[in-house]
Design a protein around this motif. Structure first.
Motif, PDB file in Angstrom:
ATOM      1  N   MET A   1       0.839  -1.190   0.000  1.00 25.61           N
ATOM      2  CA  MET A   1       0.000   0.000   0.000  1.00 25.61           C
ATOM      3  C   MET A   1       0.878   1.245   0.000  1.00 25.61           C
ATOM      4  N   PRO A   2       0.569   2.255  -0.833  1.00 24.16           N
ATOM      5  CA  PRO A   2       1.392   3.449  -0.887  1.00 24.16           C
ATOM      6  C   PRO A   2       1.389   4.194   0.424  1.00 24.16           C
ATOM      7  N   GLU A   3       2.458   4.970   0.639  1.00 24.15           N
ATOM      8  CA  GLU A   3       2.613   5.681   1.897  1.00 24.15           C
ATOM      9  C   GLU A   3       1.769   6.939   1.962  1.00 24.15           C
ATOM     10  N   GLY A   4       1.383   7.514   0.825  1.00 26.58           N
ATOM     11  CA  GLY A   4       0.647   8.768   0.827  1.00 26.58           C
ATOM     12  C   GLY A   4      -0.726   8.635   1.461  1.00 26.58           C
ATOM     13  N   ASN A   5      -1.251   9.751   1.920  1.00 23.96           N
ATOM     14  CA  ASN A   5      -2.571   9.791   2.522  1.00 23.96           C
ATOM     15  C   ASN A   5      -3.622   9.889   1.429  1.00 23.96           C
ATOM     16  N   PRO A   6      -4.525   8.892   1.310  1.00 17.42           N
ATOM     17  CA  PRO A   6      -5.512   8.921   0.237  1.00 17.42           C
ATOM     18  C   PRO A   6      -6.535  10.042   0.385  1.00 17.42           C
ATOM     19  N   LYS A   7      -6.534  10.753   1.519  1.00 15.37           N
ATOM     20  CA  LYS A   7      -7.466  11.852   1.717  1.00 15.37           C
ATOM     21  C   LYS A   7      -6.864  13.201   1.344  1.00 15.37           C
ATOM     22  N   GLU A   8      -5.569  13.245   1.094  1.00 13.92           N
ATOM     23  CA  GLU A   8      -4.917  14.508   0.800  1.00 13.92           C
ATOM     24  C   GLU A   8      -5.056  14.877  -0.676  1.00 13.92           C
ATOM     25  N   THR A   9      -5.286  16.156  -0.921  1.00 16.56           N
ATOM     26  CA  THR A   9      -5.359  16.655  -2.295  1.00 16.56           C
ATOM     27  C   THR A   9      -3.988  16.559  -2.951  1.00 16.56           C
ATOM     28  N   ILE A  10      -3.971  16.096  -4.206  1.00 14.19           N
ATOM     29  CA  ILE A  10      -2.728  15.980  -4.963  1.00 14.19           C
ATOM     30  C   ILE A  10      -2.597  17.202  -5.859  1.00 14.19           C
ATOM     31  N   HIS A  11      -1.543  17.974  -5.666  1.00 17.34           N
ATOM     32  CA  HIS A  11      -1.303  19.166  -6.462  1.00 17.34           C
ATOM     33  C   HIS A  11      -0.346  18.836  -7.609  1.00 17.34           C
ATOM     34  N   LYS A  12      -0.490  19.532  -8.722  1.00 19.40           N
ATOM     35  CA  LYS A  12       0.268  19.232  -9.924  1.00 19.40           C
ATOM     36  C   LYS A  12       1.542  20.073 -10.020  1.00 19.40           C
ATOM     37  N   ASP A  13       2.483  19.569 -10.796  1.00 16.94           N
ATOM     38  CA  ASP A  13       3.718  20.278 -11.099  1.00 16.94           C
ATOM     39  C   ASP A  13       3.394  21.561 -11.868  1.00 16.94           C
ATOM     40  N   ALA A  14       3.965  22.658 -11.441  1.00 14.01           N
ATOM     41  CA  ALA A  14       3.707  23.942 -12.101  1.00 14.01           C
ATOM     42  C   ALA A  14       4.300  24.007 -13.500  1.00 14.01           C
ATOM     43  N   ALA A  15       5.247  23.137 -13.802  1.00 15.81           N
ATOM     44  CA  ALA A  15       5.897  23.135 -15.113  1.00 15.81           C
ATOM     45  C   ALA A  15       5.862  21.725 -15.696  1.00 15.81           C
ATOM     46  N   PRO A  16       4.716  21.250 -16.203  1.00 15.70           N
ATOM     47  CA  PRO A  16       4.625  19.898 -16.754  1.00 15.70           C
ATOM     48  C   PRO A  16       5.438  19.763 -18.028  1.00 15.70           C
ATOM     49  N   ARG A  17       5.784  18.513 -18.362  1.00 17.82           N
ATOM     50  CA  ARG A  17       6.572  18.256 -19.571  1.00 17.82           C
ATOM     51  C   ARG A  17       5.858  18.712 -20.833  1.00 17.82           C
TER      52      ARG A  17
ATOM     53  N   LEU B   1      -2.601  -4.564 -10.718  1.00 18.30           N
ATOM     54  CA  LEU B   1      -1.201  -4.162 -10.740  1.00 18.30           C
ATOM     55  C   LEU B   1      -0.697  -3.855  -9.335  1.00 18.30           C
ATOM     56  N   MET B   2      -1.550  -3.286  -8.507  1.00 21.50           N
ATOM     57  CA  MET B   2      -1.164  -2.990  -7.122  1.00 21.50           C
ATOM     58  C   MET B   2      -0.827  -4.272  -6.361  1.00 21.50           C
ATOM     59  N   ARG B   3      -1.569  -5.351  -6.675  1.00 24.75           N
ATOM     60  CA  ARG B   3      -1.326  -6.617  -5.990  1.00 24.75           C
ATOM     61  C   ARG B   3      -0.149  -7.383  -6.578  1.00 24.75           C
ATOM     62  N   ALA B   4       0.212  -7.059  -7.815  1.00 32.39           N
ATOM     63  CA  ALA B   4       1.282  -7.797  -8.500  1.00 32.39           C
ATOM     64  C   ALA B   4       2.635  -7.206  -8.138  1.00 32.39           C
TER      65      ALA B   4
ATOM     66  N   VAL C   1      -3.435   7.291  -5.241  1.00 37.73           N
ATOM     67  CA  VAL C   1      -2.192   7.557  -4.516  1.00 37.73           C
ATOM     68  C   VAL C   1      -1.111   6.568  -4.935  1.00 37.73           C
ATOM     69  N   TRP C   2      -1.489   5.296  -5.168  1.00 35.72           N
ATOM     70  CA  TRP C   2      -0.522   4.303  -5.634  1.00 35.72           C
ATOM     71  C   TRP C   2       0.143   4.765  -6.919  1.00 35.72           C
ATOM     72  N   GLY C   3      -0.646   5.304  -7.839  1.00 40.38           N
ATOM     73  CA  GLY C   3      -0.067   5.807  -9.073  1.00 40.38           C
ATOM     74  C   GLY C   3       0.966   6.888  -8.807  1.00 40.38           C
ATOM     75  N   GLN C   4       0.637   7.796  -7.893  1.00 42.05           N
ATOM     76  CA  GLN C   4       1.560   8.884  -7.567  1.00 42.05           C
ATOM     77  C   GLN C   4       2.837   8.351  -6.917  1.00 42.05           C
ATOM     78  N   GLU C   5       2.692   7.414  -5.999  1.00 39.71           N
ATOM     79  CA  GLU C   5       3.834   6.916  -5.234  1.00 39.71           C
ATOM     80  C   GLU C   5       4.704   5.945  -6.036  1.00 39.71           C
ATOM     81  N   VAL C   6       4.087   5.070  -6.813  1.00 44.90           N
ATOM     82  CA  VAL C   6       4.818   3.988  -7.468  1.00 44.90           C
ATOM     83  C   VAL C   6       5.192   4.333  -8.914  1.00 44.90           C
ATOM     84  N   LEU C   7       4.268   4.960  -9.635  1.00 44.95           N
ATOM     85  CA  LEU C   7       4.524   5.287 -11.034  1.00 44.95           C
ATOM     86  C   LEU C   7       4.963   6.733 -11.227  1.00 44.95           C
ATOM     87  N   GLY C   8       4.844   7.521 -10.188  1.00 49.05           N
ATOM     88  CA  GLY C   8       5.220   8.925 -10.276  1.00 49.05           C
ATOM     89  C   GLY C   8       4.159   9.804 -10.891  1.00 49.05           C
TER      90      GLY C   8
END
Length: 435
Positions: A1-17, A320-323, A357-364
Motif C-alpha cells: 500500500m502506498p505511503e501517501g494519505n488517500p485523503k490529501e489533495t494531490i497538487h500538480k507540477d507547475a511546469a509539466p513536460r 497491478l497494485m497486488r502484483a 495515490v498508488w499511481g503517484q507513489e509507485v509510477l510517479g
C-alpha cells in the motif's frame, strides 16, 4: 500500500513536460461552444460529417499519411505497425466488401473480435460505408451474443472461426436476419454459410468514396451490460465524433505526438469511443495489445512502446497494485523504463483513493478518474491534467457539459432535454429539481 494519505489533495507540477490542453478550467467552460468544437474537424462538402473520414482519411490524405496509426502487439510480444495511409486502404477495401454483399446505409454490421487490426478495419470500413457498427464483447456467451444480434437486427457478423463455432453456429438458424458471416483468419472453408474476410479483402479496391453522411445519420449501436434487465441499445450518430474529439483533448489530454494505450475491450463503449475513434481522430499512435493481461507484459508494453497516455480500468490498476514482488511495491515497475508516461486515466467503475495515490507513489503519476455511460458515448466528468486531484472524486464536468445532482424521490423531475449547443446523441443535459 502506498505511503501517501488517500485523503490529501494531490497538487500538480507547475511546469509539466507537456502543456495541457486545458489550463484554465473556468475560462475553458466560459468560452466553449459546440459550434467551435465542430469547426475543429474537417467535415464533408456540403456540411456532412463521417467518423471514419475524420479518424483516417483526412490524415491519410495529408502529410500525416506515413505516420503510425496502430502499433499492434501480438500475443508473443512482437509488434507490427499500420500507418494512416495503410489503414485508409484497408478500411476502404472493407467498405467495398460490404457494398459487394449488398450491405448499405443503415444496415447493422456486428463485430465479435478481440483487440486485433482487423477490428479497426471492420469498424472504420463499416462507418465509411454509412452502415451501422455494433461491437460485441468477445467473452460473451452464446445467449448474450444471440440476444444482441436479434435486438440489433444484425445483417453482417465479423468474427473468427473459433468464436463462431462456440457462440453462433448452433443458433444461426434462429437469426433469420443474419445474412453474412465473415471469418477473420483461417477456417471459413470449414464452416458452412460463412465467407473468408481475408479472401474478400484481397480482391477489393483500395480506394472508396465515402457517401455524403448527415451528422444525424446513425453510426454506432452499443448495448448496455444488461445487469438491470434486458440489455438496452444506445444509438450514437456521426456527429458524436465532435464529442469524441473534444473530450479526448480535455479529459485525456491527447496531443498529436502521443503514443496512446487504451486497455478497454472494443466490445464495450470505452474500447470503441476511446480505444478506436478518439485517438485516431486526434492523429496519435494507438497501441493495440492482442494478448491477455499480465502485469509484466503490461509494464513491458508501456516501456517498449513508449506509451505517453494510458487509459485503463480500476480493476486493472488494483491487479497491478497486488502484483508486487516481496521486495517492495516499487520493484516491478522500476524494472521498466516508464519515463515517457505522462498521463494516466481510469474509467469503468469507482476508482478507490488508494489507487490514485498508488499511481503517484509507485509510477510517479496520479490516476485521473472520470465518469460517463454507454448512453452518453463520451466522457462527461473528469479530473484534468492541469488541475489538482482529490482522491475519490470523479472530477468536474467537461466544458460543454452541465451536471446536476437530483434527489431520487423528486416528483417534479422532467425528461432529459438536450442543450441547444450540443450535438445530438453526444451530450445530454439532465434538468431536474434542485436538491
Amino acid at each position: 500500500m502506498p505511503e501517501g494519505n488517500p485523503k490529501e489533495t494531490i497538487h500538480k507540477d507547475a511546469a509539466p513536460r507537456v502543456r495541457p490542453n486545458l489550463t484554465d478550467y473556468d475560462r475553458a467552460r466560459a468560452e466553449f461552444t459546440w459550434v467551435r468544437a465542430r469547426a475543429a474537424l474537417e467535415g464533408q462538402p456540403g456540411g456532412g460529417l463521417n467518423i471514419a473520414h475524420e479518424a483516417v482519411d483526412r490524415h491519410a490524405g495529408s502529410d500525416r499519411g506515413g505516420k503510425v496509426a496502430l502499433r499492434c502487439v501480438a500475443p508473443d510480444g512482437t509488434a507490427d505497425s499500420v500507418t494512416y495511409a495503410e489503414l485508409a486502404g484497408r478500411t476502404s477495401r472493407f467498405a467495398h466488401v460490404l457494398r459487394s454483399l449488398g450491405v448499405g446505409r443503415g444496415d447493422r454490421v456486428f463485430t465479435l473480435l478481440g483487440r486485433c487490426p482487423e477490428l479497426y478495419t471492420a469498424v472504420l470500413g463499416t462507418l465509411k460505408n454509412t452502415s451501422v457498427l455494433c461491437p460485441l464483447f468477445s467473452a460473451f456467451g452464446p445467449d448474450p451474443v444471440e440476444q444482441r444480434l436479434r435486438l440489433g437486427d444484425g445483417r453482417v457478423l465479423v468474427t473468427t472461426a473459433a468464436l463462431y463455432r462456440r457462440k453462433v453456429a448452433e443458433r444461426r438458424a434462429s437469426l433469420a436476419g443474419l445474412e453474412h458471416v465473415l471469418i477473420v483468419g483461417p477456417g471459413a472453408g470449414d464452416l458452412p454459410g460463412t465467407l473468408s474476410f481475408d479472401g474478400l479483402m484481397a480482391t477489393a479496391p483500395e480506394r472508396f468514396t465515402i457517401p455524403p453522411t448527415s451528422p444525424e445519420d446513425m453510426a454506432l449501436l452499443h448495448f448496455t451490460s444488461g445487469t438491470t434487465g434486458a440489455p438496452k441499445g444506445a444509438v450514437h450518430v456521426h456527429e458524436a465524433v465532435v464529442a469524441h474529439h473534444a473530450t479526448a483533448a480535455y479529459a485525456l489530454d491527447l496531443h498529436p505526438e502521443d503514443v496512446y494505450w487504451c486497455t478497454a475491450d472494443p466490445g464495450w463503449v470505452t474500447g470503441m469511443s476511446y480505444g478506436v475513434i478518439a485517438p485516431l481522430v486526434h492523429g496519435v499512435t494507438a497501441v493495440v495489445d492482442e494478448g491477455e493481461y499480465d502485469a509484466r507484459r503490461w509494464y513491458r508494453i508501456l516501456a517498449e512502446q513508449r506509451v505517453s497516455v494510458w487509459y485503463t480500468a480500476p480493476t486493472a490498476l488494483r491487479m497491478l497494485m497486488r502484483a508486487t514482488p516481496r521486495q517492495g511495491p516499487h520493484d516491478l515497475p522500476a524494472s521498466y523504463d516508464l519515463s515517457r508516461l505522462r498521463f494516466i486515466a481510469s474509467v469503468g467503475e469507482p476508482l478507490n483513493p488508494e489507487a490514485v495515490v498508488w499511481g503517484q507513489e509507485v509510477l510517479g503519476l496520479p490516476v485521473h478518474d472520470n465518469w460517463w455511460q454507454t448512453e452518453t458515448g463520451c466522457i462527461m466528468i473528469a479530473n484534468f491534467a492541469a488541475c489538482e486531484i482529490r482522491p475519490g472524486s470523479m472530477g468536474r464536468p467537461l466544458p460543454g457539459v452541465e451536471a446536476a445532482v437530483a434527489r431520487a424521490d423528486c416528483a417534479d423531475r422532467r425528461s432529459p432535454t438536450p442543450p441547444s449547443r450540443s450535438p445530438t446523441s453526444a451530450i445530454r443535459e439532465w434538468r431536474a429539481c434542485s436538491v
